[in-house]
Motif scaffolding. Sequence first.
Motif, PDB file in Angstrom:
ATOM      1  N   HIS A   1       0.833  -1.201   0.000  1.00 52.36           N
ATOM      2  CA  HIS A   1       0.000   0.000   0.000  1.00 52.36           C
ATOM      3  C   HIS A   1       0.873   1.260   0.000  1.00 52.36           C
ATOM      4  O   HIS A   1       0.592   2.218  -0.724  1.00 52.36           O
ATOM      5  N   LYS A   2       1.923   1.255   0.799  1.00 53.40           N
ATOM      6  CA  LYS A   2       2.833   2.407   0.810  1.00 53.40           C
ATOM      7  C   LYS A   2       3.548   2.529  -0.532  1.00 53.40           C
ATOM      8  O   LYS A   2       3.736   3.645  -1.053  1.00 53.40           O
ATOM      9  N   GLN A   3       3.953   1.407  -1.084  1.00 56.80           N
ATOM     10  CA  GLN A   3       4.629   1.425  -2.383  1.00 56.80           C
ATOM     11  C   GLN A   3       3.714   1.996  -3.463  1.00 56.80           C
ATOM     12  O   GLN A   3       4.153   2.787  -4.311  1.00 56.80           O
ATOM     13  N   LEU A   4       2.438   1.616  -3.432  1.00 57.83           N
ATOM     14  CA  LEU A   4       1.484   2.128  -4.417  1.00 57.83           C
ATOM     15  C   LEU A   4       1.328   3.633  -4.287  1.00 57.83           C
ATOM     16  O   LEU A   4       1.277   4.360  -5.301  1.00 57.83           O
ATOM     17  N   LEU A   5       1.231   4.131  -3.063  1.00 57.70           N
ATOM     18  CA  LEU A   5       1.088   5.567  -2.844  1.00 57.70           C
ATOM     19  C   LEU A   5       2.300   6.328  -3.403  1.00 57.70           C
ATOM     20  O   LEU A   5       2.139   7.362  -4.056  1.00 57.70           O
ATOM     21  N   ASN A   6       3.491   5.809  -3.152  1.00 59.50           N
ATOM     22  CA  ASN A   6       4.699   6.493  -3.609  1.00 59.50           C
ATOM     23  C   ASN A   6       4.908   6.385  -5.117  1.00 59.50           C
ATOM     24  O   ASN A   6       5.430   7.308  -5.746  1.00 59.50           O
ATOM     25  N   ASP A   7       4.472   5.265  -5.712  1.00 60.33           N
ATOM     26  CA  ASP A   7       4.742   5.027  -7.135  1.00 60.33           C
ATOM     27  C   ASP A   7       3.660   5.573  -8.058  1.00 60.33           C
ATOM     28  O   ASP A   7       3.959   6.094  -9.134  1.00 60.33           O
ATOM     29  N   GLU A   8       2.402   5.448  -7.653  1.00 58.32           N
ATOM     30  CA  GLU A   8       1.300   5.760  -8.575  1.00 58.32           C
ATOM     31  C   GLU A   8       0.373   6.870  -8.103  1.00 58.32           C
ATOM     32  O   GLU A   8      -0.373   7.425  -8.915  1.00 58.32           O
ATOM     33  N   CYS A   9       0.374   7.173  -6.832  1.00 59.26           N
ATOM     34  CA  CYS A   9      -0.638   8.098  -6.285  1.00 59.26           C
ATOM     35  C   CYS A   9       0.022   9.307  -5.631  1.00 59.26           C
ATOM     36  O   CYS A   9      -0.165   9.573  -4.429  1.00 59.26           O
ATOM     37  N   ALA A  10       0.803  10.015  -6.406  1.00 54.34           N
ATOM     38  CA  ALA A  10       1.509  11.182  -5.882  1.00 54.34           C
ATOM     39  C   ALA A  10       0.535  12.246  -5.377  1.00 54.34           C
ATOM     40  O   ALA A  10       0.853  12.989  -4.432  1.00 54.34           O
ATOM     41  N   ASN A  11      -0.665  12.316  -5.974  1.00 51.64           N
ATOM     42  CA  ASN A  11      -1.627  13.337  -5.537  1.00 51.64           C
ATOM     43  C   ASN A  11      -2.100  13.064  -4.104  1.00 51.64           C
ATOM     44  O   ASN A  11      -2.362  13.990  -3.332  1.00 51.64           O
ATOM     45  N   LEU A  12      -2.200  11.785  -3.715  1.00 54.67           N
ATOM     46  CA  LEU A  12      -2.590  11.464  -2.339  1.00 54.67           C
ATOM     47  C   LEU A  12      -1.471  11.810  -1.355  1.00 54.67           C
ATOM     48  O   LEU A  12      -1.735  12.275  -0.242  1.00 54.67           O
ATOM     49  N   VAL A  13      -0.229  11.581  -1.765  1.00 50.92           N
ATOM     50  CA  VAL A  13       0.901  11.929  -0.905  1.00 50.92           C
ATOM     51  C   VAL A  13       0.952  13.444  -0.701  1.00 50.92           C
ATOM     52  O   VAL A  13       1.169  13.925   0.417  1.00 50.92           O
ATOM     53  N   LYS A  14       0.738  14.197  -1.768  1.00 50.82           N
ATOM     54  CA  LYS A  14       0.709  15.664  -1.650  1.00 50.82           C
ATOM     55  C   LYS A  14      -0.468  16.120  -0.792  1.00 50.82           C
ATOM     56  O   LYS A  14      -0.356  17.084  -0.036  1.00 50.82           O
ATOM     57  N   PHE A  15      -1.579  15.420  -0.903  1.00 46.69           N
ATOM     58  CA  PHE A  15      -2.748  15.744  -0.072  1.00 46.69           C
ATOM     59  C   PHE A  15      -2.416  15.571   1.406  1.00 46.69           C
ATOM     60  O   PHE A  15      -2.751  16.424   2.239  1.00 46.69           O
ATOM     61  N   VAL A  16      -1.748  14.462   1.756  1.00 44.86           N
ATOM     62  CA  VAL A  16      -1.378  14.209   3.157  1.00 44.86           C
ATOM     63  C   VAL A  16      -0.426  15.295   3.653  1.00 44.86           C
ATOM     64  O   VAL A  16      -0.592  15.827   4.758  1.00 44.86           O
ATOM     65  N   ASP A  17       0.562  15.648   2.835  1.00 51.35           N
ATOM     66  CA  ASP A  17       1.502  16.699   3.225  1.00 51.35           C
ATOM     67  C   ASP A  17       0.795  18.050   3.371  1.00 51.35           C
ATOM     68  O   ASP A  17       1.142  18.845   4.246  1.00 51.35           O
ATOM     69  N   ARG A  18      -0.202  18.296   2.530  1.00 54.58           N
ATOM     70  CA  ARG A  18      -0.950  19.553   2.601  1.00 54.58           C
ATOM     71  C   ARG A  18      -1.747  19.629   3.905  1.00 54.58           C
ATOM     72  O   ARG A  18      -1.759  20.659   4.594  1.00 54.58           O
ATOM     73  N   MET A  19      -2.412  18.544   4.273  1.00 51.31           N
ATOM     74  CA  MET A  19      -3.171  18.494   5.518  1.00 51.31           C
ATOM     75  C   MET A  19      -2.241  18.612   6.727  1.00 51.31           C
ATOM     76  O   MET A  19      -2.544  19.321   7.701  1.00 51.31           O
ATOM     77  N   LYS A  20      -1.125  17.946   6.638  1.00 47.26           N
ATOM     78  CA  LYS A  20      -0.163  17.963   7.743  1.00 47.26           C
ATOM     79  C   LYS A  20       0.395  19.364   7.965  1.00 47.26           C
ATOM     80  O   LYS A  20       0.512  19.840   9.104  1.00 47.26           O
ATOM     81  N   SER A  21       0.732  20.062   6.892  1.00 43.75           N
ATOM     82  CA  SER A  21       1.287  21.413   6.999  1.00 43.75           C
ATOM     83  C   SER A  21       0.262  22.398   7.536  1.00 43.75           C
ATOM     84  O   SER A  21       0.605  23.301   8.318  1.00 43.75           O
ATOM     85  N   ARG A  22      -0.988  22.213   7.143  1.00 34.73           N
ATOM     86  CA  ARG A  22      -2.015  23.193   7.510  1.00 34.73           C
ATOM     87  C   ARG A  22      -2.563  22.982   8.917  1.00 34.73           C
ATOM     88  O   ARG A  22      -2.786  23.966   9.643  1.00 34.73           O
ATOM     89  N   PHE A  23      -2.755  21.735   9.299  1.00 34.50           N
ATOM     90  CA  PHE A  23      -3.420  21.462  10.582  1.00 34.50           C
ATOM     91  C   PHE A  23      -2.514  20.818  11.628  1.00 34.50           C
ATOM     92  O   PHE A  23      -2.928  20.663  12.776  1.00 34.50           O
TER      93      PHE A  23
END
Length: 410
Positions: free
Chosen positions: A351-373
């Motif tokens: 699941h982590k490999q899939l997020l890093n390889d194919e779902c960059a938008n979800l990784v950016k979403f997590v970083d966006r939420m983390k930075s804001r809240f």
Amino acid sequence: MACLPQGDICTLSNSSRLLTPTPSSEHKGYHHYVDDSPYNARAFVQLGHIPNSTAVVCSHKRALHEHKSLLCNSSISSSMSDSQSVSFQELTKALEDLPLWGKTLVAGGVVVAFYLPYAWFTSNKRASPIKSDFKPGVVYLYQLPRTKELPSISASCLKLETWLRMAEIPYENVPCGLGTRGLDGAIPFIEVDGKEISHSALAIHSSSHLKEKFSKGSLDDHLSDEQKATCHAFERLIHLSLASSHLIYRAENADKLIGLIPPANFGIFASIFSIFVTKAYLGRCASIISSSSLGGYSRDQRVFLGKEDIRSLSKYLGSKHFFTGFKPTSIDASIFASLSQILFVPYQSHHKQLLNDECANLVKFVDRMKSRFWPDWTEATTKFTADSNWKRKLSTPPNGSRAQTPQKFE
């Protein structure tokens, strides 16, 4: 007393008080000393296995007093230390030599010994509310303690606290141990004006109660009925499918997951209690997986379905900042908390490999939420602070990028 080579009988004369060895076959394995004094004292002296030391045991107090000059304090201390070391090594070897059923019985006995007090403690009803001196208009949040890498290893705890921050509702983290639970046995839970609300989903969706108390609208008020229905469907997908699928990896890496909990939360017996908590968590994982909708599937099938859930989330998010547009809503708190349990834990998964390889938008979403809240993410995961005054950190540069380097998972 350990068995030694063939012993001797020794006569202790009244004049010289010297120990003279005399051959003996009566007491094999010992040097047998006979005192021919009026007190007829006997001493069994263990020799050979304790270097440079002699232990003398006398059956008569007066005889022992007369021969106390033969005892050396340093030798006795060395004897005790070496004996304890030998005893521990013998115990370890004895456990290793046990058959499988014997090891199972020993392990079961240890688990029962620790579980019974735990069960008694957790089954006793407590007073409610816990916070008797509560302040009106303040939410008191009870959740698992802070951990390394991410603020909580519970998606529900992380979701609820993230939502409280998103909704700008004043709250306080109440310090509590691993055994703290709501009246119905759930965690997290909140107390508002002396009233307890359990489960993160119920606390979030009891918006009518919170809306009345804080005069704030729901984060989802601006959504259409279709958008609300879609968010509800994704909420169920995360909770009933993706979480159950990834639980396989959490069970397989239970020791690493429990290792994120600071040892101070286990007390002085941290090493023992961490083992017990790990075993208990494994049992809970097995129970949840078997009773879930994925219980009848094989391991590979469960992993595959979890990957499909992640792909669905990625496709729906697309290029949007948040799942319903440019404004964060309740569903964002749920997805952020669930994906954080995959991205920030110290083990690899498909699941982590899939997020890093194919779902960059979800990784950016997590970083966006983390930075804001979560501008206090680093402080929460290194100093384990639970200060709810998180907005004071917004003026400092947030730690918005993941520290872990993606690794290929085979």
